[in-house]
Design an enzyme around this catalytic site. Structure first.
Site, PDB file in Angstrom:
ATOM      1  N   GLU A  54       0.814  -1.214   0.000  1.00  0.00           N
ATOM      2  CA  GLU A  54       0.000   0.000   0.000  1.00  0.00           C
ATOM      3  C   GLU A  54       0.851   1.269   0.000  1.00  0.00           C
ATOM      4  O   GLU A  54       0.535   2.224  -0.692  1.00  0.00           O
ATOM      5  CB  GLU A  54      -0.954   0.006   1.199  1.00  0.00           C
ATOM      6  CG  GLU A  54      -2.157  -0.932   1.047  1.00  0.00           C
ATOM      7  CD  GLU A  54      -3.106  -0.511  -0.071  1.00  0.00           C
ATOM      8  OE1 GLU A  54      -3.087   0.648  -0.503  1.00  0.00           O
ATOM      9  OE2 GLU A  54      -3.889  -1.372  -0.537  1.00  0.00           O
ATOM     10  N   ASP A  71      -6.151   8.720  -0.131  1.00  0.00           N
ATOM     11  CA  ASP A  71      -5.732   7.587   0.699  1.00  0.00           C
ATOM     12  C   ASP A  71      -4.610   8.048   1.617  1.00  0.00           C
ATOM     13  O   ASP A  71      -3.656   8.672   1.162  1.00  0.00           O
ATOM     14  CB  ASP A  71      -5.214   6.433  -0.173  1.00  0.00           C
ATOM     15  CG  ASP A  71      -6.340   5.649  -0.822  1.00  0.00           C
ATOM     16  OD1 ASP A  71      -7.503   5.859  -0.437  1.00  0.00           O
ATOM     17  OD2 ASP A  71      -6.056   4.829  -1.706  1.00  0.00           O
TER      18      ASP A  71
END
Ligand code: NAG
Length: 151
Positions: A54, A71
């Site tokens: 990620e 994000d």
């Protein structure tokens, strides 16, 4: 000299606000302490793999998405559903967690870990994270903690 002292101050300030990228084993230790190992039956390796894919373990990583959301942090938690960017944004965000997005991008991983746990609990797994699904799900996760002195 005054000028060089000033320069040194500037440099140290820059260092303080620099992003923090953890090594795999440092993360492993933090995650074990925070109770992530086998949290909801996800082994430690899954969490490290998740953080790696990620954010490359970058605690301050922020990614702006096409839909206008962002994000945040080591687990790339999305602002639309999971945190609030500002009071103004509150009305059109689902914001399950009532946490400020800024709390997810600090060097301290406490909030990011807390929210990752909530996500796994509410979504009944790690499917929230596409990169985990693609790169980690169903694979041998023991490699991720190899040599890290965590048990
Ligand atoms: C970590 O993420 C921040 C914000 O996206 C970025 O500015 C920084 O360069 C990244 N650090 C590394 C080492 O990739």
């Amino acid at each position: 000299m005054k000028a060089s002292g000033f320069l040194a101050l500037i440099i140290s300030l820059i260092t303080v606000t620099e992003s923090k990228v953890y090594t795999r084993c440092k993360l492993a230790k933090i995650f074990v302490k925070a109770g992530l190992d086998n949290y909801r039956r996800f082994s430690l390796g899954n969490w490290i793999c998740l953080a790696y894919y990620e954010s490359h373990c970058n605690t301050t990583m922020q990614t702006l998405l096409k839909d206008g959301s962002t994000d945040y942090g080591i687990f790339q938690i999305n602002s639309f559903t999971w945190c609030r960017r500002s009071r103004l944004h509150l009305t059109h965000q689902k914001n399950h967690c009532h946490v400020a997005c800024s709390a997810l991008v600090t060097d301290g991983l406490t909030d990011a870990i807390l929210w990752a746990k909530k996500i796994v609990k509410e979504m009944q797994g790690m499917n929230y994270w596409q990169r985990w699904k693609k790169n980690c799900e169903g694979k041998d996760m023991s490699e991720w903690k190899r040599g890290c002195e965590v048990f």
